[in-house]
Design a protein around this motif. Structure first.
Motif, PDB file in Angstrom:
ATOM      1  N   MET A   1       0.790  -1.022  -0.030  1.00  0.00           N
ATOM      2  CA  MET A   1       0.041   0.029   0.202  1.00  0.00           C
ATOM      3  C   MET A   1       1.023   1.272  -0.036  1.00  0.00           C
ATOM      4  N   GLN A   2       0.227   2.283  -0.549  1.00  0.00           N
ATOM      5  CA  GLN A   2       1.258   3.572  -0.676  1.00  0.00           C
ATOM      6  C   GLN A   2       1.023   4.163   0.832  1.00  0.00           C
ATOM      7  N   SER A   3       2.201   5.244   0.926  1.00  0.00           N
ATOM      8  CA  SER A   3       2.360   5.939   2.358  1.00  0.00           C
ATOM      9  C   SER A   3       2.618   7.318   1.792  1.00  0.00           C
ATOM     10  N   ILE A   4       2.486   8.250   2.809  1.00  0.00           N
ATOM     11  CA  ILE A   4       2.635   9.507   2.874  1.00  0.00           C
ATOM     12  C   ILE A   4       4.131   9.954   2.741  1.00  0.00           C
ATOM     13  N   ASN A   5       4.523  10.897   1.828  1.00  0.00           N
ATOM     14  CA  ASN A   5       6.059  11.525   1.693  1.00  0.00           C
ATOM     15  C   ASN A   5       6.141  12.443   2.816  1.00  0.00           C
ATOM     16  N   TRP A   6       6.687  11.973   3.627  1.00  0.00           N
ATOM     17  CA  TRP A   6       6.838  12.798   4.922  1.00  0.00           C
ATOM     18  C   TRP A   6       8.666  13.433   4.838  1.00  0.00           C
ATOM     19  N   SER A   7       8.532  14.691   5.102  1.00  0.00           N
ATOM     20  CA  SER A   7       9.746  15.472   5.386  1.00  0.00           C
ATOM     21  C   SER A   7      10.390  15.047   6.926  1.00  0.00           C
ATOM     22  N   THR A   8      11.541  15.225   6.963  1.00  0.00           N
ATOM     23  CA  THR A   8      12.152  14.785   8.234  1.00  0.00           C
ATOM     24  C   THR A   8      11.586  15.569   9.452  1.00  0.00           C
ATOM     25  N   GLU A   9      11.298  16.740   9.078  1.00  0.00           N
ATOM     26  CA  GLU A   9      10.743  17.420  10.306  1.00  0.00           C
ATOM     27  C   GLU A   9       9.433  16.901  10.775  1.00  0.00           C
ATOM     28  N   TYR A  10       8.523  16.512   9.818  1.00  0.00           N
ATOM     29  CA  TYR A  10       7.078  15.958  10.316  1.00  0.00           C
ATOM     30  C   TYR A  10       7.235  14.573  10.485  1.00  0.00           C
ATOM     31  N   LEU A  11       8.145  13.724  10.324  1.00  0.00           N
ATOM     32  CA  LEU A  11       8.161  12.442  10.387  1.00  0.00           C
ATOM     33  C   LEU A  11       7.579  11.976  11.940  1.00  0.00           C
ATOM     34  N   PRO A  12       6.465  11.025  11.640  1.00  0.00           N
ATOM     35  CA  PRO A  12       5.752  10.761  12.659  1.00  0.00           C
ATOM     36  C   PRO A  12       6.621   9.724  13.646  1.00  0.00           C
ATOM     37  N   GLY A  13       6.251  10.094  14.862  1.00  0.00           N
ATOM     38  CA  GLY A  13       7.119   9.560  16.085  1.00  0.00           C
ATOM     39  C   GLY A  13       8.095  10.612  16.636  1.00  0.00           C
ATOM     40  N   HIS A  14       8.387  11.528  15.902  1.00  0.00           N
ATOM     41  CA  HIS A  14       9.484  12.816  16.268  1.00  0.00           C
ATOM     42  C   HIS A  14       8.686  14.124  16.496  1.00  0.00           C
ATOM     43  N   THR A  15       7.221  13.976  16.277  1.00  0.00           N
ATOM     44  CA  THR A  15       6.601  15.130  16.642  1.00  0.00           C
ATOM     45  C   THR A  15       5.768  15.200  17.705  1.00  0.00           C
ATOM     46  N   ASP A  16       4.881  16.212  18.238  1.00  0.00           N
ATOM     47  CA  ASP A  16       4.312  16.431  19.265  1.00  0.00           C
ATOM     48  C   ASP A  16       2.896  15.789  19.227  1.00  0.00           C
ATOM     49  N   ASN A  17       2.356  15.396  18.119  1.00  0.00           N
ATOM     50  CA  ASN A  17       1.052  14.826  17.761  1.00  0.00           C
ATOM     51  C   ASN A  17       1.070  14.139  16.360  1.00  0.00           C
ATOM     52  N   PHE A  18       0.539  12.748  16.271  1.00  0.00           N
ATOM     53  CA  PHE A  18       0.451  12.358  15.180  1.00  0.00           C
ATOM     54  C   PHE A  18      -0.913  11.464  15.232  1.00  0.00           C
ATOM     55  N   VAL A  19      -1.579  11.512  14.048  1.00  0.00           N
ATOM     56  CA  VAL A  19      -2.937  10.804  13.841  1.00  0.00           C
ATOM     57  C   VAL A  19      -3.155  10.186  12.268  1.00  0.00           C
ATOM     58  N   SER A  20      -3.758   8.974  12.283  1.00  0.00           N
ATOM     59  CA  SER A  20      -3.783   8.318  11.033  1.00  0.00           C
ATOM     60  C   SER A  20      -5.088   7.684  11.049  1.00  0.00           C
ATOM     61  N   ASN A  21      -5.867   7.942   9.881  1.00  0.00           N
ATOM     62  CA  ASN A  21      -7.332   7.616   9.704  1.00  0.00           C
ATOM     63  C   ASN A  21      -7.146   6.959   8.305  1.00  0.00           C
ATOM     64  N   GLU A  22      -7.891   5.858   8.223  1.00  0.00           N
ATOM     65  CA  GLU A  22      -8.113   5.020   7.102  1.00  0.00           C
ATOM     66  C   GLU A  22      -9.513   4.542   6.925  1.00  0.00           C
ATOM     67  N   VAL A  23     -10.095   4.620   5.769  1.00  0.00           N
ATOM     68  CA  VAL A  23     -11.450   3.964   5.274  1.00  0.00           C
ATOM     69  C   VAL A  23     -10.827   3.333   4.062  1.00  0.00           C
ATOM     70  N   ILE A  24     -11.590   2.075   3.841  1.00  0.00           N
ATOM     71  CA  ILE A  24     -11.841   1.259   2.599  1.00  0.00           C
ATOM     72  C   ILE A  24     -13.174   1.063   2.295  1.00  0.00           C
ATOM     73  N   ALA A  25     -13.561   1.795   1.010  1.00  0.00           N
ATOM     74  CA  ALA A  25     -15.003   1.578   0.820  1.00  0.00           C
ATOM     75  C   ALA A  25     -15.141   1.084  -0.732  1.00  0.00           C
ATOM     76  N   ASP A  26     -16.453   0.719  -0.922  1.00  0.00           N
ATOM     77  CA  ASP A  26     -16.779   0.145  -2.184  1.00  0.00           C
ATOM     78  C   ASP A  26     -18.099   1.251  -2.495  1.00  0.00           C
ATOM     79  N   GLY A  27     -18.432   0.949  -3.763  1.00  0.00           N
ATOM     80  CA  GLY A  27     -19.479   1.905  -4.268  1.00  0.00           C
ATOM     81  C   GLY A  27     -19.248   3.408  -4.414  1.00  0.00           C
ATOM     82  N   ILE A  28     -17.969   3.933  -4.544  1.00  0.00           N
ATOM     83  CA  ILE A  28     -17.499   4.885  -4.634  1.00  0.00           C
ATOM     84  C   ILE A  28     -16.485   4.802  -5.735  1.00  0.00           C
ATOM     85  N   THR A  29     -16.331   5.933  -6.422  1.00  0.00           N
ATOM     86  CA  THR A  29     -15.084   6.060  -7.123  1.00  0.00           C
ATOM     87  C   THR A  29     -13.993   7.043  -6.868  1.00  0.00           C
ATOM     88  N   LEU A  30     -12.797   6.873  -7.323  1.00  0.00           N
ATOM     89  CA  LEU A  30     -11.551   7.703  -6.934  1.00  0.00           C
ATOM     90  C   LEU A  30     -12.032   8.994  -7.459  1.00  0.00           C
TER      91      LEU A  30
END
Length: 167
Positions: A1-30
């Motif tokens: 699966m694809q992932s986000i292109n993070w710069s070093t400054e915003y690399l998750p785990g090194h910042t003050d807050n990080f959230v990740s949300n995902e949905v997989i759905a059908d019946g919709i188009t890209l």
């Protein structure tokens, strides 16, 4: 699966807050998801945590690469600039990301990188992923809350995108 292109400054785990949300759905188009995401005039129709959206280039309500815009979200007035915009063409994963900030002193300065990926999966399903990495005292305050308001708010954004794409 694809992932986000993070710069070093915003690399998750090194910042003050990080959230990740995902949905997989059908019946919709890209394309339907993309249209609702890049057209800021549609945000308030499916997501109640975005208001007062103003693009510097007011000839269109659609985000473009390097576009500067402002909006209110989570009680913060955010200035933002589009850092990545890849339309869903030729089977490419669609990408939208912006750097957002609130200028201020040590207690109010807030800096974020917010990204979305939208990709077509097997059997007609669509994957929507959004992640945000945050720096600053307001980010620390959000991270200390249970549940994290960013996690719930961004889930609401994805769920709203799916509903809007089904219309």
């Amino acid at each position: 699966m694809q992932s986000i292109n993070w710069s070093t400054e915003y690399l998750p785990g090194h910042t003050d807050n990080f959230v990740s949300n995902e949905v997989i759905a059908d019946g919709i188009t890209l394309d339907a998801v993309w249209e609702n995401l890049v057209d800021t005039a549609k945000w308030t129709t499916y997501y109640d945590n975005a208001a007062n959206i103003v693009l510097d280039d007011q000839t269109s309500s659609k985000l473009k690469f390097a576009e500067h815009f402002r909006f209110d979200t989570f009680g913060f007035p955010i200035d933002a600039q589009v850092m990545e915009l890849v339309e869903p063409t030729d089977g490419k994963t669609a990408r939208l990301a912006w750097h957002g900030w609130q200028n201020g002193d040590a207690d109010t300065q807030f800096d974020v990188y917010h990204a979305f990926l939208i990709e077509k999966l097997a059997d007609g399903r669509i994957r929507l992923l959004t992640q945000e990495s945050q720096i600053g005292k307001p980010a620390q305050d959000l991270a200390a809350q249970t549940p994290n308001p960013m996690l719930n708010g961004h889930q609401s954004w994805l769920d709203g995108l799916v509903r809007a794409a089904k219309k």
